[in-house]
Design a protein around this motif. Structure first.
Motif, short mmCIF file in Angstrom:
data_model
loop_
_atom_site.label_atom_id
_atom_site.label_comp_id
_atom_site.label_asym_id
_atom_site.label_seq_id
_atom_site.Cartn_x
_atom_site.Cartn_y
_atom_site.Cartn_z
N ARG A 76 0.83 -1.21 0.00
CA ARG A 76 0.00 0.00 0.00
C ARG A 76 0.86 1.25 0.00
O ARG A 76 0.57 2.22 -0.72
CB ARG A 76 -0.92 -0.01 1.22
CG ARG A 76 -2.08 -0.99 1.09
CD ARG A 76 -2.96 -0.96 2.32
NE ARG A 76 -4.09 -1.88 2.19
CZ ARG A 76 -4.98 -2.10 3.15
NH1 ARG A 76 -4.87 -1.47 4.33
NH2 ARG A 76 -5.98 -2.94 2.93
N LYS A 77 1.93 1.22 0.81
CA LYS A 77 2.84 2.37 0.84
C LYS A 77 3.48 2.57 -0.54
O LYS A 77 3.55 3.69 -1.04
CB LYS A 77 3.92 2.15 1.90
CG LYS A 77 3.42 2.25 3.33
CD LYS A 77 4.55 2.03 4.31
CE LYS A 77 4.06 2.10 5.75
NZ LYS A 77 5.14 1.87 6.73
N LEU A 79 2.33 1.56 -3.38
CA LEU A 79 1.29 1.99 -4.31
C LEU A 79 1.01 3.48 -4.16
O LEU A 79 0.86 4.20 -5.16
CB LEU A 79 0.01 1.18 -4.07
CG LEU A 79 -1.18 1.50 -4.98
CD1 LEU A 79 -0.80 1.26 -6.44
CD2 LEU A 79 -2.40 0.67 -4.60
N ASN A 80 0.97 3.95 -2.93
CA ASN A 80 0.75 5.38 -2.69
C ASN A 80 1.89 6.22 -3.25
O ASN A 80 1.67 7.28 -3.85
CB ASN A 80 0.57 5.65 -1.20
CG ASN A 80 -0.73 5.10 -0.65
OD1 ASN A 80 -1.73 4.98 -1.39
ND2 ASN A 80 -0.76 4.75 0.64
N GLU A 81 3.14 5.71 -3.04
CA GLU A 81 4.30 6.42 -3.58
C GLU A 81 4.25 6.44 -5.11
O GLU A 81 4.55 7.45 -5.76
CB GLU A 81 5.59 5.76 -3.11
CG GLU A 81 5.86 5.91 -1.62
CD GLU A 81 6.07 7.36 -1.22
OE1 GLU A 81 6.61 8.12 -2.04
OE2 GLU A 81 5.68 7.73 -0.10
N THR A 82 3.85 5.28 -5.69
CA THR A 82 3.73 5.21 -7.15
C THR A 82 2.68 6.17 -7.67
O THR A 82 2.86 6.85 -8.69
CB THR A 82 3.39 3.78 -7.58
OG1 THR A 82 4.40 2.88 -7.10
CG2 THR A 82 3.31 3.67 -9.10
N LYS A 83 1.55 6.25 -6.94
CA LYS A 83 0.50 7.20 -7.33
C LYS A 83 1.01 8.63 -7.29
O LYS A 83 0.73 9.44 -8.19
CB LYS A 83 -0.71 7.05 -6.41
CG LYS A 83 -1.52 5.77 -6.66
CD LYS A 83 -2.71 5.71 -5.73
CE LYS A 83 -3.56 4.47 -5.99
NZ LYS A 83 -4.72 4.40 -5.06
N LYS A 84 1.79 8.95 -6.23
CA LYS A 84 2.36 10.30 -6.13
C LYS A 84 3.31 10.56 -7.29
O LYS A 84 3.28 11.64 -7.89
CB LYS A 84 3.09 10.44 -4.79
CG LYS A 84 2.18 10.47 -3.58
CD LYS A 84 2.99 10.62 -2.30
CE LYS A 84 2.09 10.64 -1.07
NZ LYS A 84 2.88 10.75 0.19
N ASP A 85 4.17 9.54 -7.58
CA ASP A 85 5.11 9.71 -8.70
C ASP A 85 4.37 9.89 -10.02
O ASP A 85 4.76 10.72 -10.85
CB ASP A 85 6.04 8.50 -8.78
CG ASP A 85 6.99 8.41 -7.60
OD1 ASP A 85 7.18 9.45 -6.92
OD2 ASP A 85 7.54 7.33 -7.35
N THR A 87 1.35 11.06 -10.41
CA THR A 87 0.72 12.38 -10.41
C THR A 87 1.73 13.46 -10.76
O THR A 87 1.46 14.36 -11.56
CB THR A 87 0.10 12.67 -9.03
OG1 THR A 87 -0.87 11.66 -8.73
CG2 THR A 87 -0.57 14.03 -9.02
#
Length: 309
Positions: A76-77, A79-85, A87
């Motif tokens: 999850r962490k 995935l969140n970092e990937t989403k931020k990247d 974005t």
């Protein structure tokens, strides 16, 4: 009384038999109890072992679940970092797209570029050789866009570019003698007439563009053997104004003579200017000699440099 004893004896036998039977049953019951006890112990042992195995498996499953939870949290962490990247990357791509559209969209500075600074304003960023508008002609310059515009190496003059919106040059000839004064000299043959600016019938050249033009005339004056002084004068005109004169003559004592007349000049002219040659003076019997197949009379001109101002 005898009967009584007999009954008693029978009862005792029966009782003994009953006791034996009961003893057997008790023995069977004891054996059954022992077997049941062994079975219960076995069941207890097996149950205890199963429970221990179940407890161990439960502990292992609990550990696996804990590890799975840790992996899930890490995923999850990530995935969140990937989403931020993603974005941030999307924002950067949008910015680059906007910048690219801005750099590739049409731009105008309201005039023809006359410097590297002007080229930079309309979006040029790659250093190299460019053509810009000089005072009156097109110039080649080297632009180093890695330098500041105030740097002396930002723009380097290379030379002039021979650019003409309408290529113009002509070469015409006569094949007959001519002696009419004060009228444009016509020509019969056009060897070259690029741009169609020369009208051989009228002998008038009309400038298609403003700029610098070069003209050359060569003719042959036929001077007869008269006792008097004779001459022939040819002048080049621009819009009715004489620009230069060619002259041939012979003294009164001389005999028949052929004398060459030549004119060469470079002129700055405006669009639609009229240029022609004409005889401005001649003695009686004098002519500009020519004949079919001889071609002594030559007139040529060309646009040297166009004025783009």
């Amino acid at each position: 009384m005898g009967e009584t004893r007999l009954d008693t004896s029978q009862r005792m036998e029966q009782t003994a038999i009953a006791l034996q039977t009961m003893q057997k049953e008790l023995n069977v019951l004891a054996e059954t109890s022992q077997h049941l006890a062994k079975t219960m112990v076995t069941v207890w042992i097996l149950t205890t072992a199963k429970l221990d195995e179940a407890a161990r498996r439960s502990a292992e499953i609990s550990q696996q679940l804990a590890e799975t939870n840790d992996v899930t949290l890490n995923l999850r962490k990530a995935l969140n970092e990937t989403k931020k990247d993603l974005t941030a990357m999307k924002t950067k791509v949008e910015d680059l797209t906007t910048e690219l559209r801005a750099s590739s969209s049409s731009a105008s500075i309201g005039k023809m570029p006359n410097s590297c600074s002007d080229l930079q304003l309309i979006g040029h960023k790659i250093s190299g050789l460019y053509s810009v508008m000089g005072n009156k002609s097109v110039e080649n310059v080297y632009c180093d866009f890695t330098k500041e515009s105030k740097d002396e190496d930002f723009q380097k003059f290379i030379g002039y570019s021979d650019v003409k919106s309408v290529p113009t040059y002509f070469y015409v000839q006569k094949n007959a003698s001519f002696s009419a004064a004060n009228v444009p000299i016509p020509f019969e043959m056009a060897k070259v007439n690029i741009g169609d600016a020369m009208d051989i019938t009228t002998g008038i050249f009309t400038t298609p563009r403003s700029g610098s033009y070069y003209f050359s005339f060569v003719g042959l004056a036929e001077l007869p053997s008269f006792p008097d002084y004779v001459y022939l004068e040819v002048r080049l005109y621009v819009n009715g104004d004489g620009m230069g004169t060619g002259y041939a003559s012979k003294a009164s004592e001389s005999g028949y003579k052929l004398s060459q007349i030549a004119l060469q000049m470079t002129l700055n002219l405006q669009k639609e200017d009229k240029v022609w040659l004409q005889i401005t003076g001649l003695s009686a019997g004098v002519s500009l000699r020519d004949a079919n197949g001889e071609h002594h009379t030559h007139f040529s001109g060309l646009l040297l440099q166009e004025d783009f101002s």
